[in-house]
Design a protein around this motif. Structure first.
Motif: not given
Length: 194
Positions: A72-93
């Motif tokens: 996740v990308a978190v705003d560290t200045v104003k609100t400390a909220t999540v502003v973006a996300a990336i979901v990753l799934v392993p598929r072998g190598r």
């Protein structure tokens, strides 16, 4: 989104020779911190994904958070909220990008690029040999600029499958609108800073 065995997000990518990459250090825009998602960010991650109109199975997101494969990308200045996300799934190598989303008002500020660069580092630290992603044609420049080799999705569904041309059951897009990206990962040396 369910995990169908032959959907574009679970098929092996077409044979593309991925360019090797030495994963960069994690660099993020000012005021943004990128970190693994915790159980406390599950609702925020789902809000970001749903806000981008992405269909990702909630159970998959929860299991990937538990495995440490959601960043996740978190705003560290104003609100400390999540502003973006990336979901990753392993598929072998390989590590597959199942979904990536940035809140509307934060788009165009380098946050998505920073998440993908952090994913490359994450993949290297976990000894994956490449990162893959399936995406709409209009995102070709985004992934190409990050070093991904780009190729057309080949349609290889089993007989009798009722999905549309892109693997969606609603049949509203064709594979002509979907592309694969793949990038090779070099191992991370211990002397590199995060």
């Amino acid at each position: 989104m369910t995990e169908d065995v032959d959907s574009p997000s679970t098929m092996d990518p077409p044979p593309i020779d991925p360019p090797p990459i030495d994963p960069p250090t994690i660099g993020s825009p000012s005021g943004i911190a990128i970190r693994p998602a915790g159980a406390d960010t599950y609702v925020d991650v789902m809000r970001i994904l749903e806000g981008a109109l992405l269909e990702v199975d909630a159970a998959v997101v929860r299991s990937r958070i538990d495995a440490g494969d959601v960043l996740v990308a978190v705003d560290t200045v104003k609100t400390a909220t999540v502003v973006a996300a990336i979901v990753l799934v392993p598929r072998g190598r390989r590590l597959h990008v199942e979904a990536v989303a940035v809140s509307r008002r934060r788009r165009g500020k380098g946050i998505g690029s920073a998440l993908v660069r952090a994913t490359l580092r994450h993949a290297a630290e976990r000894d994956f040999d490449r990162v893959t992603v399936a995406f709409d044609r209009d995102l070709r420049g985004f992934y190409a600029d990050l070093g991904f080799a780009i190729g057309q999705i080949e349609e290889t569904r089993p007989q009798g499958d009722d999905r549309g041309e892109d693997g969606d059951r609603d049949g509203d897009r064709s594979t002509d609108d979907r592309l694969w990206g793949v990038i090779a990962i070099e191992s991370v040396s211990d002397d590199r800073s995060p």
